[in-house]
Design an enzyme around this catalytic site. Structure first.
Site, PDB file in Angstrom:
ATOM      1  CB  SER A 260      -1.096  -0.045   1.093  1.00 38.06           C
ATOM      2  OG  SER A 260      -0.346  -0.308   2.348  1.00 38.06           O
TER       3      SER A 260
ATOM      4  CE  LYS B 166       7.106  -3.402   3.696  1.00 36.14           C
ATOM      5  NZ  LYS B 166       6.947  -2.043   2.803  1.00 36.14           N
TER       6      LYS B 166
END
Length: 338
Positions: free
Chosen positions: A136, A189
């Site tokens: 996002s 990540k």
């Protein structure tokens, strides 16, 4: 309609404030800098953090925590991970018992090795915590581009009530009880995205990036499962989904910083050039410490740590990764014995 306080006026805080306001909620936004708060109040935008996105006039903006925290139904914590604990500590005397605090920051606290929701709970034990994460980019959410995310909470009622607050025709919200898996996926990540950026900066191609992404999610899941996360979480939006978008997009500050590192910049030079908080830098040390604590191998993350904090040449790290001992990718399916 709910009363919602958003703590942090960076790009993600601005995008979530806009989303929640457009969903019909009463939103107050807190900025650490009064100068930024004033610019949002008067110009209804903050180009330095979220260029090209107009912030609705209905959103109240302040730099005073006492003007935003008390009386809110939900608080959304969007401060950089390095200052989440400090901000939570300042909020503590203002937070009513049972207030829901949704963590939107991604990181592992250095030293304590706590997730952000753990750090918030440690400072504000009277609150109920949840987490929002997934692929996002603020730049796209702020422009109303289709996005899917996950909200994690300890009880289903809290998760479903938050799902209703955030859900919109262009912002799809899934729910999960696996808060540790969601937070580790969102934090680690960023470290793999640094590695992907380094490969890009060195001129390597799609093959190298695909290898980093696929082996990177293996490392994240390996640690996450050992810490109590669920395998399915790392196969979903907050695992492989968030990893793909962060490794592939130029919206990603971690990838951009990695590109500069691959081009020969130092960590300090890369962070200065990006001119935004590069969360992966802060998470790398913590990830290496967690690997040691839980006795798991994280070869990509360990090599990124050596580039960042030991001055190792990126070309040497690639050789170290490519020339590791020959291994088996999947040991779950046994060989047919002849």
């Amino acid at each position: 309609m709910a009363k919602i306080g958003v703590i942090g006026a960076g790009g993600w805080g601005l995008a979530l404030s806009k989303l929640l306001c457009e969903n019909g909620n009463d939103v107050t936004l807190w900025s650490f800098l009064e100068s930024d708060a004033e610019q949002i109040r008067t110009a209804h935008e903050l180009p330095s953090k979220l260029p090209g996105v107009i912030i609705p006039e209905q959103i109240q903006v302040t730099s005073d925590l006492a003007a935003v925290v008390p009386g809110e139904d939900v608080l959304v914590m969007v401060s950089p991970s390095a200052v989440v604990r400090e901000t939570a500590r300042k909020m503590k005397p203002l937070v009513a018992d049972g207030t829901v605090i949704v963590n939107a920051a991604k990181g592992i606290e250095e030293g304590s090795l706590m997730t952000m929701t753990d750090a918030i709970e440690d400072e504000i034990p009277q609150a109920r915590t949840a987490v929002i994460s997934g692929p996002s980019h603020a730049e796209e959410v702020g422009r109303g581009m289709p996005t899917a995310i996950v909200i994690g909470a300890k009880d289903e009622q809290t998760a479903r009530s938050l799902q209703k607050l955030f859900m919109s025709p262009v912002f799809r919200v899934y729910i999960s009880s696996d808060m540790i898996g969601i937070e580790l996926g969102g934090s680690l990540k960023n470290v793999i995205a640094l590695a992907a950026g380094i490969a890009d900066g060195m001129g390597y191609g799609d093959n190298a990036k695909a290898a980093l992404i696929t082996r990177g999610i293996v490392e994240i899941a390996r640690l996450g499962i050992k810490m109590g996360g669920q395998f399915e979480t790392f196969c979903g939006l907050t695992g492989i989904g968030d990893l793909i978008v962060t490794c592939a997009s130029m919206h990603s500050r971690n990838r951009r910083a990695g590109i500069l590192l691959g081009q020969g910049y130092s960590m300090e030079e890369a962070m200065k050039e990006v001119n935004m908080v590069v969360e992966g830098v802060y998470s790398t040390k913590s990830a290496v410490a967690l690997a040691k604590k839980y006795e798991v191998e994280l070869p990509i993350i360990e090599q990124v740590n050596k580039i960042l904090f030991e001055g190792k040449n990126p070309k040497e790290t690639v050789s170290a990764l490519m020339l590791r001992d020959m291994g088996i990718e999947n040991s779950l399916t046994p060989w047919n014995e002849s």
